[in-house]
Scaffold this motif. Sequence first.
Motif, PDB file in Angstrom:
ATOM      1  N   VAL A 159       0.851  -1.187   0.000  1.00 55.63           N
ATOM      2  CA  VAL A 159       0.000   0.000   0.000  1.00 55.63           C
ATOM      3  C   VAL A 159       0.889   1.240   0.000  1.00 55.63           C
ATOM      4  O   VAL A 159       1.875   1.301   0.758  1.00 55.63           O
ATOM      5  N   PHE A 160       0.539   2.211  -0.844  1.00 54.10           N
ATOM      6  CA  PHE A 160       1.350   3.411  -1.020  1.00 54.10           C
ATOM      7  C   PHE A 160       0.445   4.636  -1.110  1.00 54.10           C
ATOM      8  O   PHE A 160      -0.676   4.553  -1.587  1.00 54.10           O
ATOM      9  N   TYR A 161       0.969   5.778  -0.652  1.00 56.53           N
ATOM     10  CA  TYR A 161       0.264   7.021  -0.934  1.00 56.53           C
ATOM     11  C   TYR A 161       0.294   7.278  -2.434  1.00 56.53           C
ATOM     12  O   TYR A 161       1.295   7.005  -3.105  1.00 56.53           O
ATOM     13  N   ASP A 162      -0.812   7.787  -2.946  1.00 60.88           N
ATOM     14  CA  ASP A 162      -0.956   8.051  -4.372  1.00 60.88           C
ATOM     15  C   ASP A 162      -0.196   9.339  -4.721  1.00 60.88           C
ATOM     16  O   ASP A 162      -0.601  10.427  -4.307  1.00 60.88           O
ATOM     17  N   PRO A 163       0.886   9.255  -5.481  1.00 64.88           N
ATOM     18  CA  PRO A 163       1.631  10.463  -5.841  1.00 64.88           C
ATOM     19  C   PRO A 163       0.806  11.481  -6.623  1.00 64.88           C
ATOM     20  O   PRO A 163       1.148  12.664  -6.663  1.00 64.88           O
ATOM     21  N   GLY A 164      -0.289  11.021  -7.251  1.00 62.42           N
ATOM     22  CA  GLY A 164      -1.128  11.915  -8.025  1.00 62.42           C
ATOM     23  C   GLY A 164      -2.239  12.572  -7.229  1.00 62.42           C
ATOM     24  O   GLY A 164      -3.028  13.340  -7.783  1.00 62.42           O
ATOM     25  N   ASN A 165      -2.299  12.286  -5.930  1.00 64.85           N
ATOM     26  CA  ASN A 165      -3.344  12.833  -5.085  1.00 64.85           C
ATOM     27  C   ASN A 165      -2.816  14.052  -4.331  1.00 64.85           C
ATOM     28  O   ASN A 165      -1.865  13.950  -3.553  1.00 64.85           O
ATOM     29  N   SER A 170      -0.053  16.919   0.313  1.00 60.82           N
ATOM     30  CA  SER A 170      -0.101  17.877   1.417  1.00 60.82           C
ATOM     31  C   SER A 170       0.226  17.213   2.745  1.00 60.82           C
ATOM     32  O   SER A 170       0.923  17.792   3.589  1.00 60.82           O
ATOM     33  N   LEU A 171      -0.281  15.997   2.947  1.00 61.27           N
ATOM     34  CA  LEU A 171       0.015  15.260   4.173  1.00 61.27           C
ATOM     35  C   LEU A 171       1.510  14.996   4.301  1.00 61.27           C
ATOM     36  O   LEU A 171       2.109  15.213   5.371  1.00 61.27           O
ATOM     37  N   ILE A 172       2.122  14.542   3.224  1.00 63.47           N
ATOM     38  CA  ILE A 172       3.563  14.270   3.243  1.00 63.47           C
ATOM     39  C   ILE A 172       4.343  15.542   3.546  1.00 63.47           C
ATOM     40  O   ILE A 172       5.283  15.536   4.357  1.00 63.47           O
ATOM     41  N   LEU A 173       3.926  16.624   2.927  1.00 62.65           N
ATOM     42  CA  LEU A 173       4.612  17.895   3.135  1.00 62.65           C
ATOM     43  C   LEU A 173       4.440  18.392   4.572  1.00 62.65           C
ATOM     44  O   LEU A 173       5.382  18.928   5.164  1.00 62.65           O
ATOM     45  N   ASN A 174       3.254  18.206   5.145  1.00 60.78           N
ATOM     46  CA  ASN A 174       3.048  18.583   6.547  1.00 60.78           C
ATOM     47  C   ASN A 174       3.964  17.791   7.474  1.00 60.78           C
ATOM     48  O   ASN A 174       4.457  18.317   8.474  1.00 60.78           O
ATOM     49  N   LEU A 217      -0.666  15.583 -20.357  1.00 61.21           N
ATOM     50  CA  LEU A 217       0.521  14.731 -20.321  1.00 61.21           C
ATOM     51  C   LEU A 217       0.151  13.270 -20.487  1.00 61.21           C
ATOM     52  O   LEU A 217      -0.882  12.812 -19.983  1.00 61.21           O
ATOM     53  N   ALA A 218       1.022  12.511 -21.168  1.00 58.83           N
ATOM     54  CA  ALA A 218       0.874  11.064 -21.206  1.00 58.83           C
ATOM     55  C   ALA A 218       1.058  10.527 -19.789  1.00 58.83           C
ATOM     56  O   ALA A 218       1.658  11.180 -18.927  1.00 58.83           O
ATOM     57  N   GLN A 219       0.545   9.312 -19.535  1.00 60.54           N
ATOM     58  CA  GLN A 219       0.512   8.816 -18.165  1.00 60.54           C
ATOM     59  C   GLN A 219       1.898   8.734 -17.525  1.00 60.54           C
ATOM     60  O   GLN A 219       2.075   9.103 -16.358  1.00 60.54           O
ATOM     61  N   GLY A 220       2.893   8.278 -18.266  1.00 58.60           N
ATOM     62  CA  GLY A 220       4.238   8.186 -17.708  1.00 58.60           C
ATOM     63  C   GLY A 220       4.785   9.544 -17.335  1.00 58.60           C
ATOM     64  O   GLY A 220       5.358   9.734 -16.244  1.00 58.60           O
ATOM     65  N   ALA A 221       4.628  10.515 -18.226  1.00 60.46           N
ATOM     66  CA  ALA A 221       5.104  11.874 -17.952  1.00 60.46           C
ATOM     67  C   ALA A 221       4.343  12.484 -16.783  1.00 60.46           C
ATOM     68  O   ALA A 221       4.915  13.218 -15.969  1.00 60.46           O
ATOM     69  N   TRP A 222       3.048  12.197 -16.704  1.00 64.26           N
ATOM     70  CA  TRP A 222       2.227  12.679 -15.575  1.00 64.26           C
ATOM     71  C   TRP A 222       2.727  12.112 -14.256  1.00 64.26           C
ATOM     72  O   TRP A 222       2.829  12.836 -13.262  1.00 64.26           O
ATOM     73  N   ARG A 223       3.058  10.829 -14.243  1.00 66.59           N
ATOM     74  CA  ARG A 223       3.576  10.221 -13.009  1.00 66.59           C
ATOM     75  C   ARG A 223       4.891  10.870 -12.586  1.00 66.59           C
ATOM     76  O   ARG A 223       5.088  11.194 -11.409  1.00 66.59           O
ATOM     77  N   ARG A 224       5.783  11.059 -13.540  1.00 70.48           N
ATOM     78  CA  ARG A 224       7.051  11.714 -13.199  1.00 70.48           C
ATOM     79  C   ARG A 224       6.814  13.146 -12.715  1.00 70.48           C
ATOM     80  O   ARG A 224       7.479  13.609 -11.783  1.00 70.48           O
ATOM     81  N   SER A 225       5.851  13.821 -13.309  1.00 70.45           N
ATOM     82  CA  SER A 225       5.526  15.177 -12.884  1.00 70.45           C
ATOM     83  C   SER A 225       4.994  15.196 -11.454  1.00 70.45           C
ATOM     84  O   SER A 225       5.290  16.111 -10.675  1.00 70.45           O
ATOM     85  N   ASN A 226       4.205  14.183 -11.093  1.00 75.39           N
ATOM     86  CA  ASN A 226       3.680  14.105  -9.724  1.00 75.39           C
ATOM     87  C   ASN A 226       4.805  13.997  -8.701  1.00 75.39           C
ATOM     88  O   ASN A 226       4.799  14.682  -7.666  1.00 75.39           O
ATOM     89  N   VAL A 227       5.760  13.129  -8.983  1.00 74.41           N
ATOM     90  CA  VAL A 227       6.902  12.971  -8.076  1.00 74.41           C
ATOM     91  C   VAL A 227       7.717  14.263  -8.045  1.00 74.41           C
ATOM     92  O   VAL A 227       8.104  14.744  -6.962  1.00 74.41           O
ATOM     93  N   ASN A 228       7.980  14.822  -9.201  1.00 72.37           N
ATOM     94  CA  ASN A 228       8.759  16.064  -9.265  1.00 72.37           C
ATOM     95  C   ASN A 228       8.108  17.192  -8.468  1.00 72.37           C
ATOM     96  O   ASN A 228       8.792  17.991  -7.823  1.00 72.37           O
ATOM     97  N   THR A 229       6.782  17.270  -8.529  1.00 69.58           N
ATOM     98  CA  THR A 229       6.073  18.315  -7.798  1.00 69.58           C
ATOM     99  C   THR A 229       6.301  18.189  -6.302  1.00 69.58           C
ATOM    100  O   THR A 229       6.587  19.183  -5.615  1.00 69.58           O
ATOM    101  N   LEU A 230       6.198  16.971  -5.783  1.00 65.69           N
ATOM    102  CA  LEU A 230       6.449  16.769  -4.349  1.00 65.69           C
ATOM    103  C   LEU A 230       7.877  17.164  -3.983  1.00 65.69           C
ATOM    104  O   LEU A 230       8.105  17.851  -2.979  1.00 65.69           O
TER     105      LEU A 230
END
Length: 371
Positions: A159-165, A170-174, A217-230
């Motif tokens: 089980v993992f936190y959803d990087p796209g959520n 916000s929880l991780i950042l807090n 964004l294509a799904q792969g690029a979107w996933r990388r963008s989610n991680v990059n944003t965090l």
Amino acid sequence: MIFTLCISMCGIAVLKLLSVDANAGSGGSVATFAPSSSEDNSSVVRGIWINYNELSTTENDESKYREKIDKMFADIKKADLNVAFVQVRAFNDAFYKSKYFSPTKYLCNGNVSFDALEIICDVAEKYDISVHAWINPYRVSYDTSTAATELMLKTSSGVFYDPGNADARSLILNGVKELISNYDIDGIHIDDYFYPADIGSTDAASYAAYTDGGGTLAQGAWRRSNVNTLLRYIYETLKSTDKDLIFSISPSADIDKNYSEYYADVYSWCGNKGYADWIIPQVYFGFQNQSLPFSSTVTAWEGLIKNSSVKLIIGLPGYKIGEVDEYAGTGKNEFLTDGAGIIKKQIDEINKRKACYGYSIYSYSSLEKMS
């Protein structure tokens, strides 16, 4: 034998072999990386990871826990290592007092009366060791029977936190904010858990919400963008609090897998300011590894560093000393026959490379193996 760290004319650390100090630490010999020159080598990172198992205890006794931590940092000091990456959140839990995460079960099954991280910071200051709080931002549990909330994803591996959520982000950042606000730490550290390799279509709903909102964004690029944003948010949070706080990331050493399977955009992290101060790839391979031999793997990572604000530190596999390296092909016995010697040679090579800023050893328990 032990390893002693000397400083060359150009200020880069170089190892020499000396005799062992039988009184190292408080329980036997420990490899030593002590400078024999008066020249300042404080800018060279000589790190050690301390994982959650090594921090665990079944005794709710603050004085005994302090003794345990004191021995650890005495050993680290004796080895002349200067940075400890301490795993304070491994599974959606906390080795510290948290508003957001439950007490870790690895301290008296969650029923502990003392603050482990407060003790760690106090003891580290005594020994002049820099403490970086190591968190696993996304990992919740390997147990697939764990209930997943709307912030989480469940795959066959856990089980993992959803990087796209955004709420998960916000929880991780807090969690990061409370660490840097409440504890005398020198940085935040994350390791190689990004998207799980078996993500499949598990995040289809998150991606659909993104595209329904106009995302292109294509799904792969979107996933990388989610991680990059965090990562950008964490970096900015640290720097806005204290510009001297360090944000470090320790990805897998396999550059291609990072990008395509874990959606970890190491090219952006290494090539641009604003993602991380230190990149610490886990180059847990010997010189004879058939797939990713040590020297060429380090060279490949050196080639990714395109911005002077990003420092390259090499992660080393102390834990493999005396073990068969099962996935190394014809090099599988390299650490079995001369594991301590291999680590010494790797440190020697790192310190001769101008692009490398230091090294970190996984993990604390391997120090005795290096003697």
